[in-house]
Motif scaffolding. Structure first.
Motif, PDB file in Angstrom:
ATOM      1  N   SER A 266     -18.774  45.962  -0.176  1.00  0.00           N
ATOM      2  CA  SER A 266     -18.278  46.388  -1.419  1.00  0.00           C
ATOM      3  C   SER A 266     -16.892  46.086  -2.249  1.00  0.00           C
ATOM      4  O   SER A 266     -16.742  45.827  -2.996  1.00  0.00           O
ATOM      5  CB  SER A 266     -18.424  48.074  -1.331  1.00  0.00           C
ATOM      6  OG  SER A 266     -19.744  48.578  -1.109  1.00  0.00           O
ATOM      7  N   ILE A 267     -16.068  46.016  -0.965  1.00  0.00           N
ATOM      8  CA  ILE A 267     -14.856  45.419  -1.299  1.00  0.00           C
ATOM      9  C   ILE A 267     -14.813  44.141  -1.992  1.00  0.00           C
ATOM     10  O   ILE A 267     -14.055  43.782  -3.027  1.00  0.00           O
ATOM     11  CB  ILE A 267     -13.710  45.637  -0.096  1.00  0.00           C
ATOM     12  CG1 ILE A 267     -13.449  47.157   0.355  1.00  0.00           C
ATOM     13  CG2 ILE A 267     -12.325  44.929  -0.318  1.00  0.00           C
ATOM     14  CD1 ILE A 267     -12.932  47.082   1.456  1.00  0.00           C
ATOM     15  N   ASP A 271     -17.577  46.547  -5.943  1.00  0.00           N
ATOM     16  CA  ASP A 271     -18.384  47.459  -6.506  1.00  0.00           C
ATOM     17  C   ASP A 271     -18.879  48.544  -5.178  1.00  0.00           C
ATOM     18  O   ASP A 271     -19.515  48.195  -4.337  1.00  0.00           O
ATOM     19  CB  ASP A 271     -19.758  46.710  -6.893  1.00  0.00           C
ATOM     20  CG  ASP A 271     -20.562  47.584  -7.669  1.00  0.00           C
ATOM     21  OD1 ASP A 271     -20.795  48.743  -7.652  1.00  0.00           O
ATOM     22  OD2 ASP A 271     -21.498  47.047  -8.593  1.00  0.00           O
ATOM     23  N   ILE A 272     -18.426  49.659  -5.530  1.00  0.00           N
ATOM     24  CA  ILE A 272     -18.672  50.780  -4.474  1.00  0.00           C
ATOM     25  C   ILE A 272     -19.877  51.018  -4.303  1.00  0.00           C
ATOM     26  O   ILE A 272     -20.625  51.567  -3.418  1.00  0.00           O
ATOM     27  CB  ILE A 272     -17.789  52.012  -4.538  1.00  0.00           C
ATOM     28  CG1 ILE A 272     -17.523  52.797  -3.559  1.00  0.00           C
ATOM     29  CG2 ILE A 272     -18.345  52.695  -5.924  1.00  0.00           C
ATOM     30  CD1 ILE A 272     -16.749  54.017  -3.857  1.00  0.00           C
ATOM     31  N   TYR A 274     -22.489  49.546  -3.269  1.00  0.00           N
ATOM     32  CA  TYR A 274     -23.303  48.945  -2.245  1.00  0.00           C
ATOM     33  C   TYR A 274     -23.222  49.884  -0.998  1.00  0.00           C
ATOM     34  O   TYR A 274     -24.033  49.390  -0.144  1.00  0.00           O
ATOM     35  CB  TYR A 274     -22.711  47.293  -1.910  1.00  0.00           C
ATOM     36  CG  TYR A 274     -23.035  46.423  -3.024  1.00  0.00           C
ATOM     37  CD1 TYR A 274     -24.395  45.869  -3.076  1.00  0.00           C
ATOM     38  CD2 TYR A 274     -22.036  45.917  -3.818  1.00  0.00           C
ATOM     39  CE1 TYR A 274     -24.865  45.013  -4.043  1.00  0.00           C
ATOM     40  CE2 TYR A 274     -22.386  44.892  -4.898  1.00  0.00           C
ATOM     41  CZ  TYR A 274     -23.754  44.353  -4.658  1.00  0.00           C
ATOM     42  OH  TYR A 274     -24.087  43.498  -5.785  1.00  0.00           O
ATOM     43  N   ILE A 275     -22.380  50.690  -0.954  1.00  0.00           N
ATOM     44  CA  ILE A 275     -22.179  51.438   0.161  1.00  0.00           C
ATOM     45  C   ILE A 275     -23.351  52.543   0.044  1.00  0.00           C
ATOM     46  O   ILE A 275     -23.827  52.841   1.575  1.00  0.00           O
ATOM     47  CB  ILE A 275     -20.813  52.389   0.053  1.00  0.00           C
ATOM     48  CG1 ILE A 275     -19.456  51.554   0.142  1.00  0.00           C
ATOM     49  CG2 ILE A 275     -20.664  53.466   1.409  1.00  0.00           C
ATOM     50  CD1 ILE A 275     -18.253  52.123  -0.038  1.00  0.00           C
ATOM     51  N   PHE A 276     -23.862  52.624  -0.859  1.00  0.00           N
ATOM     52  CA  PHE A 276     -24.971  53.710  -0.979  1.00  0.00           C
ATOM     53  C   PHE A 276     -26.352  52.903  -0.950  1.00  0.00           C
ATOM     54  O   PHE A 276     -27.364  53.634  -1.301  1.00  0.00           O
ATOM     55  CB  PHE A 276     -24.912  54.597  -1.905  1.00  0.00           C
ATOM     56  CG  PHE A 276     -23.271  55.376  -2.175  1.00  0.00           C
ATOM     57  CD1 PHE A 276     -23.134  56.265  -1.306  1.00  0.00           C
ATOM     58  CD2 PHE A 276     -22.336  54.904  -2.936  1.00  0.00           C
ATOM     59  CE1 PHE A 276     -21.947  56.829  -1.207  1.00  0.00           C
ATOM     60  CE2 PHE A 276     -21.018  55.580  -3.066  1.00  0.00           C
ATOM     61  CZ  PHE A 276     -20.845  56.459  -1.976  1.00  0.00           C
ATOM     62  N   VAL A 277     -26.499  51.662  -0.744  1.00  0.00           N
ATOM     63  CA  VAL A 277     -27.742  51.025  -0.776  1.00  0.00           C
ATOM     64  C   VAL A 277     -28.513  51.210   0.617  1.00  0.00           C
ATOM     65  O   VAL A 277     -27.933  50.901   1.534  1.00  0.00           O
ATOM     66  CB  VAL A 277     -27.822  49.642  -1.094  1.00  0.00           C
ATOM     67  CG1 VAL A 277     -28.791  48.820  -0.810  1.00  0.00           C
ATOM     68  CG2 VAL A 277     -26.993  49.384  -2.597  1.00  0.00           C
ATOM     69  N   TYR A 278     -29.608  52.161   0.637  1.00  0.00           N
ATOM     70  CA  TYR A 278     -30.420  52.263   1.778  1.00  0.00           C
ATOM     71  C   TYR A 278     -31.798  51.827   1.675  1.00  0.00           C
ATOM     72  O   TYR A 278     -32.329  51.595   0.756  1.00  0.00           O
ATOM     73  CB  TYR A 278     -30.365  53.757   2.347  1.00  0.00           C
ATOM     74  CG  TYR A 278     -28.831  53.991   2.553  1.00  0.00           C
ATOM     75  CD1 TYR A 278     -28.407  53.965   4.138  1.00  0.00           C
ATOM     76  CD2 TYR A 278     -28.239  54.725   1.735  1.00  0.00           C
ATOM     77  CE1 TYR A 278     -27.187  54.264   4.410  1.00  0.00           C
ATOM     78  CE2 TYR A 278     -26.809  55.240   2.153  1.00  0.00           C
ATOM     79  CZ  TYR A 278     -26.367  54.943   3.551  1.00  0.00           C
ATOM     80  OH  TYR A 278     -25.175  55.325   3.887  1.00  0.00           O
TER      81      TYR A 278
END
Length: 278
Positions: A266-267, A271-272, A274-278
């Motif tokens: 994400s860094i 784009d933040i 990507y942290i919430f892609v499951y």
């Protein structure tokens, strides 16, 4: 001479745009006589008649099977399983991505190694992406890295993985012992899936004294977030399926590793989401 079935998957490429097809077209007549090729077209649209004619002209002299997957981008695992069941009547299966670069000496060196090592069921070229050796490679649970140097010859299978492209696999093993690719693992980690299964029944593979060029593009430049998200989700899910087979510890550690990786990615992508892609 041992015979080869080469399987190639194309997606939104004309035959002449695939370096693998072009390399196969340049093989000698003698090599082509002991080879079959099956091309799986995963593109939304089938080739036009002129493009099909182009493909058959390029691979003239090779027994060719061609199949358009009705506009479906079928998982590689399903394609490889179908290849083994429907087309494999040669001595060895050769898996190729569409963008590999090789010449006839790869097959010549494989034939020599096969003759001298009849007990081995897997033969691998040394695959380079630029200056990096990307196959074979080291992998222990979720942790992997590239080797700085690989010596040709017999290699232990322990903690060794490889990429699909360039694998030369004994049909005897695939037909009689291999339980098939896990079709829940669709695109990413199909090669790791195969290697983990091979390692469970073999302690040796053979590294050919041959350097093959290949391009690794985890994400293509210019892709939208939605396309990148689908790729990232497929990688994540496939990795977890693979690690779950190794036990709860590997599975748990991989979940933690993927969370850290998603933060790092994400860094990099700024784009933040990507942290919430499951």
């Amino acid at each position: 001479m041992k015979s080869f079935l080469v399987t190639v998957v194309l997606y939104n490429k004309r035959p002449q745009e695939a370096s693998t097809i072009m390399c196969l077209s340049q093989l000698s007549a003698a090599m082509k006589d002991n080879m079959k090729v099956v091309v799986w077209n995963n593109s939304p649209q089938d080739f036009a008649s002129s493009q099909k004619a182009e493909l058959f002209a390029l691979l003239d002299g090779i027994e060719l099977g061609y199949k358009h997957n009705d506009g479906k981008n079928l998982p590689l695992s399903a394609i490889y399983n179908s290849t083994i069941k429907e087309y494999l009547d040669t001595d060895f299966l050769v898996i190729m991505d569409d963008d590999s670069i090789f010449d006839e000496s790869m097959f010549e060196k494989a034939l020599d190694a096969i003759e001298k090592n009849p007990e081995i069921d897997l033969f691998l070229p040394i695959v380079y992406n630029g200056n990096d050796i990307v196959s074979p490679a080291y992998m222990n649970m979720f942790k992997g890295h590239y080797f700085k140097e690989v010596n040709p010859g017999v290699m232990t299978t322990k903690h060794v993985t490889a990429i699909n492209s360039g694998m030369i696999i004994s049909s005897k093993y695939l037909k009689n012992s291999f339980e098939g690719y896990d079709e829940r693992i669709k695109f990413y980690f199909t090669d790791n899936d195969f290697m983990s299964r091979y390692d469970s029944s073999h302690d040796k593979l053979f590294v050919l004294d041959y350097k093959m060029k290949h391009t690794l593009d985890f994400y293509k430049k210019g892709e939208s977030f939605e396309k990148k998200k689908r790729r990232f989700r497929d990688l994540r899910r496939s990795f977890l399926i693979l690690m779950k087979r190794q036990g709860w510890l590997a599975y748990t550690l991989t979940q933690l590793y993927l969370f850290v990786y998603s933060v790092k990615f994400s860094i990099i992508q700024r784009d933040i989401r990507y942290i919430f892609v499951y």
